[in-house]
Design a protein around this motif. Structure first.
Motif, PDB file in Angstrom:
ATOM      1  N   LEU A  31      -0.982  -8.632   5.664  1.00  0.00           N
ATOM      2  CA  LEU A  31       0.037  -7.893   5.525  1.00  0.00           C
ATOM      3  C   LEU A  31       1.114  -7.793   6.378  1.00  0.00           C
ATOM      4  O   LEU A  31       1.413  -7.151   7.420  1.00  0.00           O
ATOM      5  CB  LEU A  31      -0.585  -6.565   5.457  1.00  0.00           C
ATOM      6  N   SER A  38       5.754 -11.059   1.992  1.00  0.00           N
ATOM      7  CA  SER A  38       5.436 -11.593   2.561  1.00  0.00           C
ATOM      8  C   SER A  38       5.929 -12.873   3.467  1.00  0.00           C
ATOM      9  O   SER A  38       5.339 -13.805   3.798  1.00  0.00           O
ATOM     10  CB  SER A  38       4.385 -12.351   1.736  1.00  0.00           C
ATOM     11  N   LEU A  57      -2.440 -13.284   0.012  1.00  0.00           N
ATOM     12  CA  LEU A  57      -1.262 -12.221   0.097  1.00  0.00           C
ATOM     13  C   LEU A  57      -0.412 -11.148  -0.763  1.00  0.00           C
ATOM     14  O   LEU A  57      -0.484 -11.872  -1.677  1.00  0.00           O
ATOM     15  CB  LEU A  57      -0.314 -12.481   1.506  1.00  0.00           C
ATOM     16  N   LEU A  60       4.397  -5.403  -0.923  1.00  0.00           N
ATOM     17  CA  LEU A  60       3.950  -4.301  -0.923  1.00  0.00           C
ATOM     18  C   LEU A  60       5.073  -3.836  -2.016  1.00  0.00           C
ATOM     19  O   LEU A  60       5.348  -4.531  -2.422  1.00  0.00           O
ATOM     20  CB  LEU A  60       4.371  -3.571   0.048  1.00  0.00           C
ATOM     21  N   GLN A  81       0.146   2.534  -0.578  1.00  0.00           N
ATOM     22  CA  GLN A  81       0.135   1.213  -0.506  1.00  0.00           C
ATOM     23  C   GLN A  81      -0.825   0.247   0.086  1.00  0.00           C
ATOM     24  O   GLN A  81      -2.036  -0.492   0.031  1.00  0.00           O
ATOM     25  CB  GLN A  81       1.333   0.212   0.586  1.00  0.00           C
ATOM     26  N   LEU A  85      -3.292  -2.212  -1.926  1.00  0.00           N
ATOM     27  CA  LEU A  85      -4.663  -2.660  -0.989  1.00  0.00           C
ATOM     28  C   LEU A  85      -5.937  -2.540  -1.515  1.00  0.00           C
ATOM     29  O   LEU A  85      -6.390  -4.203  -2.358  1.00  0.00           O
ATOM     30  CB  LEU A  85      -4.645  -2.717   0.193  1.00  0.00           C
ATOM     31  N   ALA A 101      -2.324  -7.870  10.257  1.00  0.00           N
ATOM     32  CA  ALA A 101      -0.958  -6.409   9.814  1.00  0.00           C
ATOM     33  C   ALA A 101      -0.172  -6.601  10.704  1.00  0.00           C
ATOM     34  O   ALA A 101      -0.008  -6.816  11.489  1.00  0.00           O
ATOM     35  CB  ALA A 101      -1.657  -5.522   9.668  1.00  0.00           C
ATOM     36  N   GLY A 105       2.489  -2.497   8.052  1.00  0.00           N
ATOM     37  CA  GLY A 105       1.026  -3.003   7.590  1.00  0.00           C
ATOM     38  C   GLY A 105       0.385  -2.565   8.471  1.00  0.00           C
ATOM     39  O   GLY A 105      -0.772  -2.875   7.687  1.00  0.00           O
TER      40      GLY A 105
END
Length: 282
Positions: A31, A38, A57, A60, A81, A85, A101, A105
């Motif tokens: 994350l 990413s 990955l 977001l 978010q 996920l 993360a 994240g």
């Protein structure tokens, strides 16, 4: 700079999410944070794949290569978010996995870990937000100008400000400037990116999402938890790492020298080594 980790786009709650998976073996979900994507994992993920893990990955919602919702009321907060996920895990058909993360994240990861501890093989948090550690005083001062004024600032002014801001997130500024800096800037600049950054990212820098579960952080001690922090992080200073370390029983804290907030940019090899050693222990 192309993000070669992104290989497909899927619909989640009607929004397009850019994502990717590589490798074979135990699953690892990565994350990212803000103002990032990413892309920040591009030097870490291949090491995990080479060591026999399957990495997953995504960008977001409202970030990177994922959709920037037209409706400014679309919730792209940390809590929202978590729901993205959840759907991505369903898409990847993952039951239990290692979670790694960075930055906000980490706020997503903390909420996910508190409410879904049975799903996590391990949790690694790298220079993450927690408690009321965000927004930083600098960001808070900037936002006092009002989002509308920030959205309408001339592109050159906006880019100059955020170029300097992003450079403050790394130790090796020359390497960052010669490498991914302009890509990071492109994601949050221009006719779409500038407005999207303030609407989908900065607008939701609200510590309510981490404060709500702060009292439950000790529950994460039932999991293998690793904290990795840049010694030179001025965005999330080392005191926050120590507070998390004290709150989460049996957690492991590693502080990296010559490393600032964007630790996966400054020390990708060391981070990959720490991840591999940690995940192989559990």
């Amino acid at each position: 700079m192309d993000n070669n980790l992104i290989s497909e786009h899927v619909l989640v709650h009607g929004y397009r999410i850019a994502c990717g998976s590589q490798g074979e073996g135990e699953p690892v979900v990565l994350l990212h944070g803000t103002p990032s994507s990413s892309l920040i994992w591009r030097k870490v993920a291949p090491r995990l794949v080479d060591a026999g893990y399957r990495i997953h990955l995504f960008d977001l919602l409202g970030f990177g290569l994922s959709e920037r919702p037209c409706n400014p009321e679309t919730d792209t907060s940390i809590s929202a978010q978590v729901l993205i996920l959840d759907k991505m895990l369903e898409h990847w058909q993952l039951d239990r996995f290692h979670l790694v993360a960075h930055d906000i994240g980490g706020g997503i990861a903390q909420r996910y870990g508190v409410f879904n501890p049975h799903r996590l093989r391990s949790l690694t948090m790298i220079d993450v937000v927690s408690y009321d550690s965000y927004p930083s005083p600098r960001t808070r001062q900037q936002m006092q100008q009002g989002l509308e004024a920030l959205i309408k600032a001339p592109d050159a002014v906006h880019r100059a400000h955020f170029r300097e801001w992003l450079l403050s997130a790394v130790h090796d500024k020359d390497a960052f400037a010669a490498g991914p800096l302009e890509t990071y800037l492109d994601y949050i600049s221009g006719p779409l990116g500038q407005a999207s950054f303030f609407t989908h990212q900065a607008r939701h820098y609200d510590p309510v999402h981490t404060l709500e579960i702060a009292a439950r952080l000790p529950e994460l001690g039932r999991l293998p938890v690793q904290l990795i922090w840049g010694a030179e992080d001025t965005w999330q200073v080392l005191d926050w790492a120590k507070r998390l370390h004290e709150a989460i029983p049996n957690s492991k804290l590693t502080v990296l020298n010559k490393c600032a907030h964007f630790a996966p940019e400054d020390q990708p090899e060391k981070i990959a080594d720490l991840l591999l050693a940690f995940m192989q222990e559990v």
